[in-house]
Every structure is written in structure tokens, then in C-alpha cells.
Design an enzyme around this catalytic site. Sequence first.
Site, PDB file in Angstrom:
ATOM      1  N   SER A   1       4.766 -12.841  18.022  1.00 52.51           N
ATOM      2  CA  SER A   1       5.533 -11.865  18.792  1.00 52.51           C
ATOM      3  C   SER A   1       4.675 -10.973  19.672  1.00 52.51           C
ATOM      4  O   SER A   1       5.183 -10.341  20.600  1.00 52.51           O
ATOM      5  CB  SER A   1       6.367 -10.986  17.851  1.00 52.51           C
ATOM      6  OG  SER A   1       5.534 -10.368  16.883  1.00 52.51           O
TER       7      SER A   1
ATOM      8  N   ASP B   1       7.138  -0.294  18.201  1.00 50.74           N
ATOM      9  CA  ASP B   1       8.076  -0.343  17.078  1.00 50.74           C
ATOM     10  C   ASP B   1       7.280  -0.466  15.783  1.00 50.74           C
ATOM     11  O   ASP B   1       6.086  -0.178  15.763  1.00 50.74           O
ATOM     12  CB  ASP B   1       9.100  -1.473  17.251  1.00 50.74           C
ATOM     13  CG  ASP B   1       8.454  -2.862  17.291  1.00 50.74           C
ATOM     14  OD1 ASP B   1       7.257  -2.981  16.937  1.00 50.74           O
ATOM     15  OD2 ASP B   1       9.132  -3.831  17.668  1.00 50.74           O
TER      16      ASP B   1
ATOM     17  N   HIS C   1       4.682  -3.622  16.597  1.00 51.23           N
ATOM     18  CA  HIS C   1       4.096  -4.033  17.879  1.00 51.23           C
ATOM     19  C   HIS C   1       3.546  -2.871  18.700  1.00 51.23           C
ATOM     20  O   HIS C   1       4.126  -1.787  18.710  1.00 51.23           O
ATOM     21  CB  HIS C   1       5.149  -4.780  18.706  1.00 51.23           C
ATOM     22  CG  HIS C   1       5.745  -5.931  17.984  1.00 51.23           C
ATOM     23  ND1 HIS C   1       6.962  -5.859  17.332  1.00 51.23           N
ATOM     24  CD2 HIS C   1       5.278  -7.183  17.772  1.00 51.23           C
ATOM     25  CE1 HIS C   1       7.220  -7.028  16.755  1.00 51.23           C
ATOM     26  NE2 HIS C   1       6.216  -7.839  17.010  1.00 51.23           N
TER      27      HIS C   1
END
Length: 368
Positions: free
Chosen positions: A44, A333, A336
Site C-alpha cells: 500500500s 493514517d 501510511h
Amino acid sequence: MAKYHTDGLPMASFVVVFSLFTSSFIVPLSEAQMVPAIYVFGDSLVDVGNNNYLKISLAKANFPHNGVDYPGKVATGRFGNGKNSADFLAEKVGLPPSPPYLSLVSKSNKQKASFVNGVSFASGGAGIFNGSDNQFRQSIPLSYQVNYYSEVYQNIRLQLGSEGAKDHLSKSLFLIVIGSNDIFDYIKKSKLQNEYTPQQYAVLMASNLKEQLQRIHALGAQKFVVVGTGPVGCCPAQRDSNTEECKEGANSLSVMYNEALKSMLQQLKPALGISYTLFNTYTVLTNIVQNAASYGFTEVKAACCGIGKLNAEGPCLPVASLCSNRRDHVFWDFYHPTQATHGIIVEKFFDGPSKYASPMTVKELIAL
């Protein structure tokens, strides 16, 4: 080559062909381009939207507040407020962002796909090991990403011819950003902890990554940009709920993996004749967290977007709390980095100093 799939995971069972040349064809670089293409493998941290096409995946970011600082303020599927490291690297070398592979081969894409400017196979939740995405139900693990790349390789050979493809791929960059989810998997699962010591697991991670790098090299890759894992125990979701301190077990395993990764690459270089840069993400991010003000940050523990304490008790959903100034925060978040942090990371591995990028910087790698 045999095809692979998991439940619900698209199977790359075809090659998208739009040109067939009987002789070699070289794609000329524009003046702004430093390399022909970037091919991205990872999780991600560099996903640009592949998970949007995985129907049952829980690891998605194609909704606000994600993308609030991306051009057009669009939530593209990137896990962040704006651009990620793959985007910044593309900018550095004069290329557009590498598009998500699944967007190019999706049934809704009526255009004939071209992969000569690069493509991203990265997928949120992906790991070096196939089972590391269980928490999110579905992602594209690294071995499947390499399966997809094998289809892309065949397509490029058909388009450019054998020698043209060889030249094109030998000058392109292959960005590898993966491993964090495997570390999270280990610290959550007593079964893995009973089966392997942290050191054994770290070595096994590096060994499995080696197999995939060998596969990618056999399909034309020569220049690798490998990004080590950061101090993953310092992300908001991993910080101790009481003391707010970094989780040392996770950080310790990251250090062990990075050492195993460094050793593996040093052995692989002469064996395959590849060139690479290994980026010391751990040291850079630790430095940012410990010396936040010198990088322009004021918040290193809490996420900008999230729910609960440290904004780390839930993902960045449309109903989540959103900080007013994203540039103040190291983390977007609960897992990340913000766009600002990604930008700093790319500056360090592109131009150095050498303590962050070894045995050379990306700029030096390109010049070879």
C-alpha cells in the site's frame, strides 16, 4: 508459463497485444526522461489503485479523505492524502505515474494497453509471503505481481521485438517496496512466532524476496530500486495505547530483515550481474521522527486522518477526523506516511547521502 489465481483474484490469462514488430523497435526517450519506464512492485505504500479492482478486498482507499491533496483532489486508491513515493520517483525521472496494472487490463478499459512507459503491480495488504494479506481478505501478493509482470514482459517483446525489449527493460527501473505486512503478520500471529525466531523469519523474508527478484531479472530487469522497511513499530497503529511509545518488537524485526535484505542483495549482484540501490528507510524515518522540526513536522505520533486515540483506532474513512494541515504530520493514517513524508524519502534515495542509499543513489544507478 503456468497461470495462478486465488479466489476472486483476477487471473492474467492473456497478453494484451496492440502491435507486433518483426524487427527490433526502440522507443525514443523524450528530453525530460531519464529512464524509459518504471515497473513498480509492492504494497500500500506505493499502490496507485490496483486494489480498486479487487471486488472483495477490504484494503481500499478509493474514497475521501484520501486524495485530498492529490491533483484534482481525487481519491485514486492511493493510501494517502496525495502522491506516494512511486509518484515522486516518476516525477524525478520525467515520467508520468506508472498506472495500475489492473486498470489497463480491466474489461472497462476499451483502449489497447501499452506498458512501455511503466506499470504498477503494487497492492495494499500485499506481502512477500502469499498469506500476509489474510487480514484484508484480498490483495495481490508479490509472487502474483511477478506473474502479472511476466504477461507484461511478453507484451513488450511483441511490441518492441526481442532486442528492443532487452534494451528497454535493461535501462528501466524496477521499484520494490514490500515487507511491512509480513512483519505485521509475524508480530500478530503466535503460530509464526512458535515456528520461527524473529531472526529466522527475517532471513526467510529475504530468501523469498530473492526468488522473486530472480524471476524479475530473468524477464529483463537489470536496475533495481529496493526500499527497506521502516520503523514500522512507530506508525500510529503500532504505538503503545498507554505510553504512545514505538513497539520495539516490530522495529527489531524490521532491523533484522533490513540486514538480511542487505546481505542477500550483496550476494545477488555478482550472481546475476544486476545493479541496485538499497534505501535505508529505517534510518531516514527514525531521523524524521526524532528530529521532526528540522523537516517541518510538528506531529510524529498521531495520524492526520483517523478515529480515536492518535487517530489510530480506525482507518481514514469519510467520517474520520481530519487534521487541518497535512504538512504538519509525518503520518496520514494509522499506517501510511503523508505526501510530505513520501517526498522527503524520495529526495533521500534519489540523491543521497550515501548513508541512506547504498551502494549508490538512484541517480547514480540511472547513469550506469
